[in-house]
Motif scaffolding. Structure first.
Motif, mmCIF file in Angstrom:
data_model
loop_
_atom_site.group_PDB
_atom_site.id
_atom_site.type_symbol
_atom_site.label_atom_id
_atom_site.label_comp_id
_atom_site.label_asym_id
_atom_site.label_seq_id
_atom_site.Cartn_x
_atom_site.Cartn_y
_atom_site.Cartn_z
ATOM 1 N N PRO A 158 0.836 -1.201 0.000
ATOM 2 C CA PRO A 158 0.000 0.000 0.000
ATOM 3 C C PRO A 158 0.875 1.257 0.000
ATOM 4 O O PRO A 158 1.952 1.289 0.591
ATOM 5 N N PHE A 159 0.422 2.252 -0.719
ATOM 6 C CA PHE A 159 1.145 3.524 -0.804
ATOM 7 C C PHE A 159 0.729 4.352 0.400
ATOM 8 O O PHE A 159 -0.416 4.798 0.500
ATOM 9 N N GLY A 188 -0.328 14.900 -0.230
ATOM 10 C CA GLY A 188 0.492 16.039 -0.632
ATOM 11 C C GLY A 188 1.963 15.715 -0.756
ATOM 12 O O GLY A 188 2.742 16.511 -1.289
ATOM 13 N N VAL A 189 2.363 14.543 -0.294
ATOM 14 C CA VAL A 189 3.791 14.187 -0.362
ATOM 15 C C VAL A 189 4.077 13.489 -1.692
ATOM 16 O O VAL A 189 3.297 12.651 -2.143
ATOM 17 N N VAL A 190 5.173 13.854 -2.317
ATOM 18 C CA VAL A 190 5.579 13.211 -3.570
ATOM 19 C C VAL A 190 6.561 12.091 -3.219
ATOM 20 O O VAL A 190 7.572 12.340 -2.559
ATOM 21 N N VAL A 219 5.117 9.897 -7.587
ATOM 22 C CA VAL A 219 3.664 9.906 -7.444
ATOM 23 C C VAL A 219 3.316 10.822 -6.280
ATOM 24 O O VAL A 219 3.942 10.763 -5.224
ATOM 25 N N GLU A 220 2.332 11.656 -6.531
ATOM 26 C CA GLU A 220 1.889 12.514 -5.440
ATOM 27 C C GLU A 220 0.527 12.032 -4.971
ATOM 28 O O GLU A 220 -0.391 11.842 -5.783
ATOM 29 N N ARG A 221 0.429 11.799 -3.682
ATOM 30 C CA ARG A 221 -0.864 11.367 -3.162
ATOM 31 C C ARG A 221 -1.733 12.609 -3.001
ATOM 32 O O ARG A 221 -1.362 13.544 -2.286
ATOM 33 N N THR A 222 -2.852 12.588 -3.692
ATOM 34 C CA THR A 222 -3.663 13.815 -3.728
ATOM 35 C C THR A 222 -4.898 13.760 -2.833
ATOM 36 O O THR A 222 -5.524 14.769 -2.599
#
Lengths: 166, 148
Positions: B108-109, B114-116, B141-144
């Motif tokens: 899992p990510f 907001g962190v890239v 990947v940026e978690r949005t």
């Protein structure tokens, strides 16, 4: 001109990317030659290892796909020679036998091409290639000279070899 | 030898039921014309299929049985593949065909919103004794937002 005299990291990265980009095409080619299964995968590994060793002789301005397919073809021919050396002389070298799903799919395609042949050409093709009749048998059966049987077969084979028309 | 004489020689080979790859002149021509190799391989494959006997027509009950057998075989293959994948979690240099996917891990990510974060995939191109080439692909990947 070959890329350089000493491999540098950037060249090796580009070369590895080239191999990755052509890998599927090489595998498909080897599967057609060797039949599906482990053989093609092993041949691909052998080819990739070989071209990696020869990477300094690769000409980036040349035909990369052709160079790689040629390497794959040579690997296949080498393997064939090795195997025949080890096999008994009485054992004929059969053409690759496709696996079941591939066979069914290809069978449909081959049948579509056969359906476009004239009834005589179709009978000659199946008689010769599937039923193992000799040219003489076919000539007698259809009341034709042997050379006419050959001409029909040659035309039909060329049609079978052509990619399917839409 | 040109294309035309290649074709004639190929036809003679087939008429005599010889494998074209046993003819050094045909092999040499193919080797010198790599653009013709794929067409030749496809032709070879089609002839192999043509030479196979026609499968006998299946009656309806037999066809149903055949479909059921294929279903069972497919389920068995999937089960065997899963078991094999567990066995091969650590691919070695001597793997028979290391180009295949031997193991895959999905994690899992968990980066905060907001962190890239960097993501990297590794593909083994060549794994033979003395040669190992791996390709890395890295992206960010940026978690949005929150996952639902």
């Amino acid at each position: 001109m070959p890329a350089a005299t000493m491999p540098d990291a950037a060249f090796e990265a580009r070369f590895a990317a080239l191999l990755a980009a052509h890998r599927e095409r090489m595998l498909a080619f080897l599967r057609r030659l060797a039949g599906p299964g482990d053989d093609a995968e092993d041949l691909l590994q052998e080819t990739l290892a070989k071209v990696w060793r020869l990477r300094m002789s690769f000409d980036p301005a040349g035909n990369a796909a052709g160079w790689l397919l040629q390497a794959a073809f040579r690997t296949f021919c080498d393997q064939r020679t090795r195997r025949r050396g080890g096999a008994s002389a009485a054992e004929p070298d059969a053409l690759p036998g496709p696996s079941m799903p591939c066979r069914l799919e290809l069978r449909d395609e081959v049948n579509r091409v056969l359906s476009r042949l004239s009834p005589l050409e179709r009978e000659l093709m199946l008689g010769f290639h599937r039923d193992g009749l000799s040219l003489g048998d076919l000539a007698t059966k259809h009341g034709l000279p042997i050379n006419t049987v050959k001409s029909h077969l040659h035309r039909a084979r060329q049609r079978l070899a052509r990619p399917e028309e839409p | 030898m040109n294309r035309e004489t290649f074709d004639v020689r190929l036809q003679v080979c087939l008429d005599e039921r010889r494998d074209p790859l046993d003819d050094p002149a045909l092999v040499a021509w193919l080797d010198a014309h790599p653009d013709q190799l794929e067409a030749f391989a496809e032709q070879r494959r089609r002839f192999a299929v043509l030479a196979l006997p026609d499968p006998p027509p299946l009656s309806l009950p037999k066809r149903r049985r055949w479909i059921a057998s294929v279903g069972i075989a497919a389920a068995a293959c999937i089960a065997a593949l899963l078991l094999k994948t567990n066995d091969r979690a650590a691919p070695s240099l001597t793997s028979r065909a290391p180009g295949r996917i031997l193991a895959a891990v999905i994690e899992p990510f968990v980066a905060p919103v907001g962190v890239v974060a960097p993501v990297r995939t590794t593909e083994v191109l060549i794994a033979q004794p003395g040669v190992r080439v791996e390709m890395f692909t890295q992206w960010h990947v940026e978690r949005t937002g929150e996952f639902r």
